[in-house]
Scaffold this active site. Structure first.
Site, PDB file in Angstrom:
ATOM      1  N   ASP A 248      54.021   4.292 -28.050  1.00 28.08           N
ATOM      2  CA  ASP A 248      54.168   4.222 -29.502  1.00 28.08           C
ATOM      3  C   ASP A 248      53.450   5.390 -30.167  1.00 28.08           C
ATOM      4  O   ASP A 248      52.249   5.573 -29.975  1.00 28.08           O
ATOM      5  CB  ASP A 248      53.594   2.900 -30.005  1.00 28.08           C
TER       6      ASP A 248
ATOM      7  N   SER B 283      54.352  -3.047 -37.340  1.00 30.63           N
ATOM      8  CA  SER B 283      53.630  -1.882 -37.820  1.00 30.63           C
ATOM      9  C   SER B 283      52.609  -2.273 -38.896  1.00 30.63           C
ATOM     10  O   SER B 283      51.738  -3.094 -38.638  1.00 30.63           O
ATOM     11  CB  SER B 283      54.644  -0.851 -38.329  1.00 30.63           C
TER      12      SER B 283
ATOM     13  N   HIS C 162      58.453   3.099 -31.354  1.00 34.85           N
ATOM     14  CA  HIS C 162      57.615   2.288 -32.228  1.00 34.85           C
ATOM     15  C   HIS C 162      58.126   0.857 -32.273  1.00 34.85           C
ATOM     16  O   HIS C 162      59.229   0.615 -32.767  1.00 34.85           O
ATOM     17  CB  HIS C 162      57.626   2.915 -33.624  1.00 34.85           C
TER      18      HIS C 162
END
Length: 509
Positions: A449, A228, A477
């Site tokens: 995602d 991320s 995610h």
């Protein structure tokens, strides 16, 4: 075999947390700044045993792993590396007791910004396949401002309660003005406490810290796994220190070339798409989804009802529209949480708010006593410091109205970046360009995602110039190590430096 409970914990650790719920914070328009010399301080790490940290995270850590903690001291300001004060960056090293053909250290970061790499390393020590842990020490770090490193803390628990509980789409002028005032108050809280030092919590400063960690670990080149926001950290590092990259896995990619508005809109679109996928699953699995057949209508009704007459939880707290939306957002990070979301919304309409508040609190890192970690303090400070292009409040109001039509559930709250719009600190945008001289970098994207939409994956790979895309046709995610296909491709790259063939795509299961 990866334990599902551990893998679920890893998924929770890698939340993007960058701009969809209050407090809001988007990504900046990067501005290249190559003037700062890429310096890194060596000196080693004094390790001490810390099994208690792993026990606190895992309950029962693996018996064949040792856990050690240490600190690397870095300049407070990399623009003045030799003449200023220092701060400590906390590390944890997890080492399998039966390593063979050890390659070195695998540095890991869970994203956020604000997530604890120390905690992620404990989860990964139990969650990664033995093929990886037998070749690498898993080393996590809490970036400057985060967790066990020198924390940035400028929001009160009451302010965070007000922010998360606030209406995600304040329509009337009075409600909007109230949201603006809260955003200004929170921004000023950080300015009053830290002043000009707010700029020292930027992504570029943290990326330079990573090179000090590399040197202190005794690694000539860095092997890195970033999730991320951790992909942004890795991308900035690769631009600053391209010849010091051994192998980088950037999973859940952020496109650094997006301005703050484009980045926020991409995320609003990603969450709407993820919610549509949840709603389709609900419709097709009515026996598992008590809010079928129309999950969108059920959630929209729950938020509207919470505006008018919120249900109170066991502690007396009202499950307002903001808390309900936070619970929805939290549940879209992993397909495994879809059933929990459906059940929580069903319970709410029956007068029980406990499960909605529990989901929201897990996302916000709010404990049963109403106390918060510094996750969102760091998240906001880093995002606002990085952001050189947040529009003024009146422009955000226009975006709110526009995105309400385009992205009904998530557009308005994503548009209202009211803290960064009123930020009192100096900005320090990160560079966005090619990693010239770096080896191939693996950029992993998940088609479903919500937080870092898949469209950003090829953009990051293209920007770096050496990026190789690996696609997972899954939900939620981040991808590694969720399926055999993804795990094998990433492991071959980390261990043997074998890059997946162009266009490699892994199925959902």
């Amino acid at each position: 075999m990866i334990r599902r409970s551990v893998l679920a914990a890893v998924i929770v650790m890698v939340l993007a947390l960058a701009g969809c719920v209050s407090p809001n914070g988007q990504w900046s328009t990067p501005v290249a700044d190559k003037a700062r010399a890429p310096l890194a301080a060596a000196g080693g790490v004094k390790w001490r045993p810390c099994p208690d940290v792993a026990k606190a995270s895992l309950g029962r850590p693996p018996a064949n792993v040792t856990y050690e903690c240490g600190t690397v001291n870095v300049p407070r300001d990399w623009a003045k590396p030799n003449g200023g004060k220092q701060l400590g960056v906390a590390l944890l090293r997890a080492r399998a007791t039966h390593q063979t053909n050890r390659i070195g250290s695998l540095l890991v970061n869970p994203g956020g910004p604000g997530g604890s790499g120390v905690e992620l390393a404990t989860y990964l020590s139990a969650g990664l396949p033995a093929e990886t842990t037998q070749r690498f020490d898993i080393v996590g770090f809490d970036p400057r401002g985060v967790g066990r490193s020198e924390q940035v803390k400028c929001f009160s628990d009451a302010q965070l309660d007000a922010s998360f509980g606030a209406d995600p789409d304040p329509v009337s002028p009075a409600d909007f003005d109230k949201a603006v005032t809260l955003g200004r108050t929170m921004a000023q809280s950080c300015g009053d406490k830290y002043g000009d030092d707010l700029r020292l919590f930027s992504t570029e400063q943290a990326a330079r810290d990573m090179d000090a960690i590399r040197a202190a670990l005794g690694e000539q080149k860095l092997t890195y796994l970033g999730y991320s926001y951790g992909t942004l950290l890795g991308a900035v590092y690769a631009q600053l220190f391209p010849t010091r990259v051994r192998a980088f896995v950037l999973d859940g990619a952020i496109d650094p070339t997006l301005g703050s508005v484009a980045g926020a809109e991409s995320q609003a679109k990603g969450f709407e798409r993820a919610f549509d996928n949840f709603a389709a699953w609900c419709r097709d699995n009515a026996g598992k989804c008590p809010i079928a057949p129309d999950a969108r209508a059920a959630v929209t009704s729950a938020i509207d009802s919470a505006r008018r007459s919120p249900v109170r939880g066991p502690d007396g707290r009202a499950a307002t529209a903001g808390w309900v939306q936070t619970a929805v957002i939290a549940s879209l990070y992993s397909q495994e949480q879809w059933i929990q979301l459906a059940t929580a919304i069903d319970n709410l309409r029956k007068g029980n708010a406990a499960s909605v508040l529990r989901l929201a609190d897990s996302y916000a890192e709010r404990n049963p006593r109403g106390q918060y970690s510094n996750l969102f303090d760091a998240n906001m400070v880093v995002n606002c410091t990085d952001d050189g292009s947040t529009p003024p409040v009146d422009k955000l109001r226009a975006l709110q109205n526009d995105w309400r039509t385009k992205y009904p559930l998530f557009g308005p709250s994503t548009a209202l970046n009211l803290v960064c719009a009123q930020w009192p600190g100096k900005r320090d945008p990160y560079p966005a360009g090619a990693a010239k001289g770096a080896p191939p970098i693996l950029v992993v994207g998940t088609t479903g995602d919500p937080a870092t939409p898949y469209e950003q994956t090829p953009k990051l790979a293209e920007m770096l110039g050496v990026g190789v895309v690996l696609t997972w046709q899954g939900e939620g995610h981040t991808a590694y190590p969720q399926t055999r296909c993804i795990t094998q491709a990433v492991n071959r790259y980390l261990i043997d430096l074998t890059v997946p063939a162009k266009g490699t795509t892994c199925p959902a299961a």
